[in-house]
Design a protein around this motif. Structure first.
Motif, PDB file in Angstrom:
ATOM      1  N   ASP A   1      38.254 -61.783 -14.936  1.00  0.00           N
ATOM      2  CA  ASP A   1      36.841 -62.058 -15.200  1.00  0.00           C
ATOM      3  C   ASP A   1      36.620 -62.627 -16.595  1.00  0.00           C
ATOM      4  O   ASP A   1      35.812 -63.542 -16.789  1.00  0.00           O
TER       5      ASP A   1
ATOM      6  N   ALA B   1      25.587 -67.347 -12.618  1.00  0.00           N
ATOM      7  CA  ALA B   1      26.372 -66.158 -12.242  1.00  0.00           C
ATOM      8  C   ALA B   1      26.905 -65.456 -13.483  1.00  0.00           C
ATOM      9  O   ALA B   1      27.054 -64.231 -13.494  1.00  0.00           O
TER      10      ALA B   1
ATOM     11  N   ASP C   1      25.494 -61.770 -12.681  1.00  0.00           N
ATOM     12  CA  ASP C   1      26.489 -60.800 -12.221  1.00  0.00           C
ATOM     13  C   ASP C   1      26.708 -59.764 -13.323  1.00  0.00           C
ATOM     14  O   ASP C   1      26.957 -60.125 -14.481  1.00  0.00           O
TER      15      ASP C   1
ATOM     16  N   ALA D   1      28.693 -65.781  -7.624  1.00  0.00           N
ATOM     17  CA  ALA D   1      29.621 -65.005  -8.444  1.00  0.00           C
ATOM     18  C   ALA D   1      30.804 -64.518  -7.618  1.00  0.00           C
ATOM     19  O   ALA D   1      31.952 -64.486  -8.106  1.00  0.00           O
ATOM     20  N   GLN D   2      30.561 -64.152  -6.372  1.00  0.00           N
ATOM     21  CA  GLN D   2      31.649 -63.696  -5.506  1.00  0.00           C
ATOM     22  C   GLN D   2      32.636 -64.834  -5.235  1.00  0.00           C
ATOM     23  O   GLN D   2      33.860 -64.640  -5.269  1.00  0.00           O
TER      24      GLN D   2
ATOM     25  N   ARG E   1      34.610 -65.573  -8.435  1.00  0.00           N
ATOM     26  CA  ARG E   1      35.620 -64.538  -8.706  1.00  0.00           C
ATOM     27  C   ARG E   1      36.843 -64.730  -7.803  1.00  0.00           C
ATOM     28  O   ARG E   1      37.994 -64.617  -8.253  1.00  0.00           O
TER      29      ARG E   1
ATOM     30  N   LEU F   1      24.254 -64.410  -7.521  1.00  0.00           N
ATOM     31  CA  LEU F   1      25.077 -63.239  -7.219  1.00  0.00           C
ATOM     32  C   LEU F   1      26.083 -63.543  -6.113  1.00  0.00           C
ATOM     33  O   LEU F   1      27.228 -63.091  -6.163  1.00  0.00           O
ATOM     34  N   LYS F   2      25.679 -64.320  -5.123  1.00  0.00           N
ATOM     35  CA  LYS F   2      26.624 -64.725  -4.083  1.00  0.00           C
ATOM     36  C   LYS F   2      27.642 -65.715  -4.646  1.00  0.00           C
ATOM     37  O   LYS F   2      28.828 -65.646  -4.331  1.00  0.00           O
TER      38      LYS F   2
ATOM     39  N   GLU G   1      29.157 -57.713 -14.285  1.00  0.00           N
ATOM     40  CA  GLU G   1      30.405 -57.760 -15.043  1.00  0.00           C
ATOM     41  C   GLU G   1      30.494 -59.028 -15.879  1.00  0.00           C
ATOM     42  O   GLU G   1      30.905 -58.996 -17.050  1.00  0.00           O
ATOM     43  N   TYR G   2      30.137 -60.153 -15.280  1.00  0.00           N
ATOM     44  CA  TYR G   2      30.143 -61.391 -16.044  1.00  0.00           C
ATOM     45  C   TYR G   2      29.148 -61.314 -17.204  1.00  0.00           C
ATOM     46  O   TYR G   2      29.396 -61.859 -18.287  1.00  0.00           O
ATOM     47  N   ARG G   3      28.016 -60.661 -16.997  1.00  0.00           N
ATOM     48  CA  ARG G   3      26.987 -60.546 -18.040  1.00  0.00           C
ATOM     49  C   ARG G   3      27.530 -59.791 -19.263  1.00  0.00           C
ATOM     50  O   ARG G   3      27.309 -60.201 -20.409  1.00  0.00           O
TER      51      ARG G   3
END
Length: 557
Positions: A83, A208, A212, A69-70, A73, A66-67, A214-216
């Motif tokens: 995305d 991620a 994440d 993923a930031q 992005r 999750l970190k 949105e990515y999922r």
């Protein structure tokens, strides 16, 4: 395949005048203001010196999808990717190939520049086994992402979404994710040992795409609709590999797509021409519209200085300085800019031809420079090449233009804030992006100082009693031994008369480097000569026009 365009150039030397980051050591990390990914220093995109994108093991080497993923992005946003494009490029890029970390990374030899001469520049010599093939150590992670890493298919999402994954250590000691209870038939064959299957792997960035939210969503859509995934990937891959080619007009070859894309920064063409008499008439109107020469020059410069020869973005064509986000950038002095644009628009409305704002902005700067040269006793004509178009807000990807925001401009003696890199080093970076040489940088600095074009109207470096006249006074007074240079604060100096002790002028590091650096001082002394006043003006005009026309790809300049 969406298409292909040729036109890339090869370079044969390291670009030492490029700003790669403030780190002084490999994999150092000092490009963040705080722990927020969004605070990554603009215009950098890689999270650390030495990485292409993000750390594959996780933020600072600590797995946390999750970190990560930031970071992903933020990094891909800096490359103008959304995305959906990010997921497509990650999945598509990892559909084929593998990572290499099957050995002890600590036993690798020194890097190419530190290796002995008999290594012939290869570096990182591996003493284990073959030293290559199944013994290769590069990224430190070991394994393929998909069941069939030698061909294009859709097993990436099948493995990522249908299995649980757990953290493991590669043979080289790197963190990687491996599937739990994977079916034997879903394991990829070893790339080098016949008949042997190995676990696939995922990086923290891959995870991620699953963890994440949105990515999922995007990953699941791609998994369910492979045709849509392939279309998005093809377009994203084309974008990734063509973003630094500039506008579509620079592409070469028969496979160039006919579709014009917003990330190519399209600019409409114009249908007018201007005679020399018409150009002179417009110059007169611009000079008499109520704007000062400095206001006209600054606006033309600010419009053109966004050009980057690294990816051929920015520049005066399109007049995007009047659109978001450029119209609100601190470096463009929004209040002054709005005033200038309104006055130029008034002039435009009174013309018999619909001349573009882009042309009028550049022409205003040209007219003001000719007037300044006349004040210095020199007659010169600034060459002007009409034909620029005006982009609209709909043609402009505002978010992708944010990375072009100037955070410093030594030519206008301005820093948005103090940086770990010295102002004169940032000047070199700007100069390199503009495609200017050291002599061109020198003559432009000297001219713009005496023209009074500093950001905010500051007087630092304005070494003249005739501000507004295009004289060589900057160089004359910079090299005059009657003065000494005394530091006042971090980036401020007083120019003091050695005899009386009175302060004559003030200066920044950017100003003084033209006296302290031996090569730049040689250029400064050359332009300070009494018999080079006219050459100084002519050289200034040539360098100015080079910046104004840097993005005129429609002409063979």
């Amino acid at each position: 395949i969406f298409g292909f365009g040729g036109g890339r150039e090869d370079i044969w030397h390291p670009e030492e005048d490029v700003y790669w980051g403030s780190e002084s050591e490999w994999l150092g990390k000092s490009r963040y203001e705080d722990h927020n990914s969004e605070s990554l220093e603009n215009p950098l995109a890689a999270v650390q010196m030495g990485l292409i994108y993000v750390n594959p093991e996780g933020v600072d080497g600590n797995p946390d999808p999750l970190k990560t993923a930031q970071d992903v992005r933020t990094t891909f946003k800096r490359m103008a990717m959304n995305d959906e494009e990010t997921v497509a490029l990650t999945a598509g890029g990892h559909t084929v190939g593998k990572a290499h970390g099957n050995g002890d990374a600590s036993k690798l030899g020194p890097e190419p520049e530190g290796a002995p001469i008999d290594d012939q520049g290869f570096g990182w010599k591996n003493p284990a086994g073959k030293g290559n093939a199944e013994d290769t150590v590069s990224s430190g992670l070991e394994g393929a992402w998909t069941t069939t890493p030698d061909r294009w298919n859709h097993t990436y999402f099948h493995l990522l979404l249908n299995y649980e994954w757990e953290l493991k250590k590669s043979p080289a000691g790197a963190w990687q994710w491996e599937p739990v209870n994977i079916k034997e038939e879903d394991k990829p064959f070893d790339a080098h040992i016949p008949g042997v299957r190995q676990n696939p792997i995922m990086t923290d960035a891959d995870m991620a795409m699953k963890m994440d939210p949105e990515y999922r969503k995007i990953s699941e859509r791609f998994y369910k609709d492979p045709a849509y995934f392939e279309e998005v990937f093809a377009r994203a891959w084309f974008k990734l590999t063509h973003r630094d080619l500039g506008p579509r007009s620079r592409y070469l070859g028969p496979e160039v797509p006919k579709e014009e894309l917003i990330w190519q920064d399209p600019v409409p063409t114009v249908d007018y021409s201007l005679s020399e008499a018409e150009i002179d008439e417009i110059k007169t109107k611009l000079l008499n519209c109520g704007l000062s020469p400095a206001e006209l020059i600054n606006t033309a410069w600010d419009s053109a200085r966004t050009f980057r020869c690294s990816d051929y973005r920015g520049g005066a064509n399109g007049a995007r300085i009047r659109l978001a986000p450029q119209k609100d950038w601190e470096g463009n002095e929004p209040k002054r800019l709005q005033k200038v644009l309104e006055k130029i628009s008034e002039v435009r409305s009174g013309l018999s031809k619909k001349v573009s704002m882009a042309d009028l902005i550049v022409l205003g700067g040209s007219a003001a420079i000719e007037k300044a040269a006349e004040k210095a006793g020199i007659t010169v004509r600034v060459p002007f090449l009409p034909g620029r178009g005006d982009a609209t807000q709909e043609m402009t990807d505002a978010e992708s233009f944010e990375v072009l925001e100037p955070l410093h401009d030594g030519y206008r003696n301005w820093l948005k804030k103090q940086y770990s890199v010295q102002p004169e080093e940032l000047l070199l970076d700007k100069t390199q992006l503009l495609g200017l040489t050291a002599p061109e940088m020198t003559v432009l600095i000297g001219g713009m100082r005496v023209l009074g074009t500093n950001h905010g109207g500051t007087k630092h470096g304005v070494f003249t009693e005739r501000e507004g006249a295009l004289t060589n006074d900057f160089f004359v007074n910079l090299t005059d031994m009657r003065y000494s240079w005394q530091p006042v604060s971090e980036n401020l100096y007083n120019i003091v008369d050695r005899t009386s002790g009175t302060t004559k002028w003030t200066a920044t590091r950017v100003d003084l480097v033209f006296g302290s650096n031996s090569i730049l001082r040689a250029y400064a002394e050359f332009y300070a000569q009494d018999d080079n006043k006219e050459k100084f003006v002519n050289d200034f005009v040539k360098a100015w026009v080079k910046v104004m026309n840097a993005d005129r790809f429609d002409k063979n300049i």
